[in-house]
Design an enzyme around this catalytic site. Structure first.
Site, PDB file in Angstrom:
ATOM      1  CE  LYS A  90      -0.224  -3.133   2.629  1.00 44.40           C
ATOM      2  NZ  LYS A  90       0.532  -4.342   2.379  1.00 44.40           N
ATOM      3  NE  ARG A  91       5.201   0.179   3.001  1.00 48.62           N
ATOM      4  CZ  ARG A  91       6.569  -0.405   2.458  1.00 48.62           C
ATOM      5  NH1 ARG A  91       6.872   0.674   1.816  1.00 48.62           N
ATOM      6  NH2 ARG A  91       7.780  -1.384   1.739  1.00 48.62           N
TER       7      ARG A  91
END
Length: 489
Positions: free
Chosen positions: A255-256
RNA sequence: GGCGCCAUCGUCUAGCGGUUAGGACGGCGGGUUUUCAGCCCGUUAGCCGGAGUUCGAGUCUCCGUGGCGCUACCA
């Protein structure tokens, strides 16, 4: 050779591009070599912090959207069902019992607390972590006593103390592990549910899986599964580990790294064939230099043996470019259909759209196709053709709607365009503009620019004559008249 | 720490002992034009290091270095 491959997602996270890429390879292998593509839900982790049933919907949506609907899965069933692990628990228990009976596995009564403590000590000592096998060496009487006490237990794999375990990987070649570095993995949790290692082996065997295609991150745990196949007396599948997909920081995609969840790409307006094309190029390359390919062309050239070994960074720029390429190759009718929801959501057309809106959209597609990279570009690009602009772009106004020259150009245009009642074609629009320029004794470029800002409110866009034709005479005249109020001195 | 995997332009990659190390994205420059986009042309930039094998190494071997992954009663 008939191949059976499976994609085994877990509903503990939204499926992301890395996951779906392995599904694409699975599908390709099944289609290429004439076999079945199976999808099985690996839902043995029921921790409410991770398990979310809505992810199941996203998995289904992603697969269908991509056009790689499984031949066998929980949605449509199949001869080896059920395709949901939580509905197959008895199979894992049977396997665990068989393993215990053959002394290939044992019951472990260690508590999570003791395990955590042990691990902490190992870390403090700087030694390798792993179960210390205390319960493996229990005497029969101790075992009996613990059993009678009814203490909860897990079932662990009894890894050989010596020797090596290896396998041949279709992508990575021979991989060997020293058994002393392989942990006595938990196979059955104390709640009676299997861990991945047991479940995957049992199901892959019962479902007749011939090729296990999965991410490279599974390589270190493969020896445990190889051991399991041996202990259960089953034949191993062909192992096919594919390199990971990385973010721009070279770390496993997560997700980063911005958008990585597959449904995000759907919402952002990528085309399924572009995603398919792009993902398959992450780790596989066709023999020649043709990179933009249809699914059929990929299928024709695809070969499992051509998969590379190095991890690939997910390049959003290239994806965007590739999406534009596929948009340009897209059938116009289909493209209009694909744009519709984006336009409706932006409130630019109705939902459902009116007949007139559909006509305008259809006429617009050929003009917009080469300026779109994402379907979500459609609203900004097309808005001026559905609604009269509220006000002109500031820079455009300064440049083309300022001064008496601009005013006279506009006045001349209003007159020229309203003096004729015939439908406005591109040819007719060009003729009209040319005439205005001529009568004013100036080049046509300034007339074009002024009209563009006056009619569309912006300085950029498709060729003006075609744009005017899409709008039609009535709207053009109306907007030209209104733009006279926009002129500043 | 232990184990495993990997190593060609910034990025995706081709290369499978002899190549001017090729293509694509991106960047930069130019052309086309009515702006943007598109299209066309050009350009930029790479074999991680060191030994060895060989007549010859990006390609084979070893060592080093670096990166990543795994190291849960998660998958």
């Amino acid at each position: 050779m008939s191949v059976r491959v499976r994609y085994a997602p877990s509903p503990t996270g939204s499926p992301h591009v890395g996951n779906l890429r392995t599904a694409v390879f699975d599908w390709l292998a099944a289609r290429k070599y004439g076999g079945q593509f199976i999808t099985r839900l690996e839902d043995t982790d029921r921790d409410p912090k991770r398990y979310k049933p809505e992810y199941i919907r996203e998995i289904e949506e992603s697969l269908i959207w991509l056009g790689i609907t499984p031949d066998e899965w929980w949605v449509s069933g199949g001869p080896c069902g059920p395709y949901i692990q939580s509905e197959r628990l008895h199979l894992y228990r049977e396997a665990a019992d068989a393993l215990i009976a053959r002394n290939m596995a044992y019951r472990c009564y260690c508590t999570e607390e003791r395990l955590a403590e042990m691990r902490a000590q190992q870390q403090a000592a700087g030694t390798g972590t792993g179960y210390d096998r205390r319960c493996r060496w229990l005497t029969d009487t101790e075992r009996l006593r613990l059993s009678e006490e009814g203490l909860p237990y897990t079932v662990r794999l009894a890894v050989p103390l010596e020797g090596t375990t290896g396998y041949t990987d279709l992508v990575f070649g021979d991989v060997t592990f020293d058994n002393r570095t392989v942990d006595d993995q938990v196979l059955l949790k104390s709640n009676g549910w299997p861990t991945y290692h047991l479940a995957v082996v049992v199901d892959d065997h019962h479902m007749g899986i011939t090729h296990v295609i999965r991410g490279e991150d599974w390589m270190p745990s493969t020896p445990k599964q190889v051991l399991l196949y041996g202990a259960l007396g089953w034949d191993q599948p062909v192992w096919v580990h594919i390199p990971l997909t990385l973010g721009s920081d070279r770390k496993k995609l997560s997700k980063r790294h911005g958008a990585t969840q597959f449904v995000d790409f759907i919402r952002m307006g990528y085309l399924p064939e572009a995603m398919f094309n792009f993902m398959v190029l992450l780790g596989w390359a066709p023999g020649d230099d043709r990179e933009v390919m249809t699914v059929a062309e990929i299928l024709e050239r695809f070969d499992l043996n051509g998969i590379g070994r190095n991890p690939a960074i997910f390049d959003y720029d290239k994806l965007r470019w590739m999406n534009g390429e596929h948009i340009r190759r897209c059938d116009h009718g289909r493209l209009a259909e694909l744009c519709r929801p984006f336009l409706a959501e932006a409130g630019i057309i109705g939902d459902p759209p009116s007949e007139e809106e559909n006509e305008t959209l259809a006429a617009l597609i050929p003009l917009m196709v080469e300026r779109m990279h994402l379907l979500s570009d459609a609203p900004a690009l097309m808005a001026p053709y559905f609604r009269d602009p509220e006000e002109p772009d500031a820079a455009g106004r300064r440049k083309w709607l300022t001064g008496s020259d601009a005013r006279s150009r506009l006045t001349a245009c209003v007159e020229a365009f309203s003096s004729d009642g015939s439908p406005l074609t591109a040819e007719c629009a060009e003729e009209t503009i040319n005439r205005v320029a001529e009568s004013l004794g100036i080049p046509r470029a300034p007339v074009i620019h002024t009209v563009r800002v006056a009619v569309t409110g912006t300085m950029v866009g498709p060729g003006l004559f075609e744009a005017l034709a899409v709008l039609g005479r009535e709207r053009v005249v109306r907007r030209l008249q209104r733009a006279q109020e926009w002129v500043v001195e």
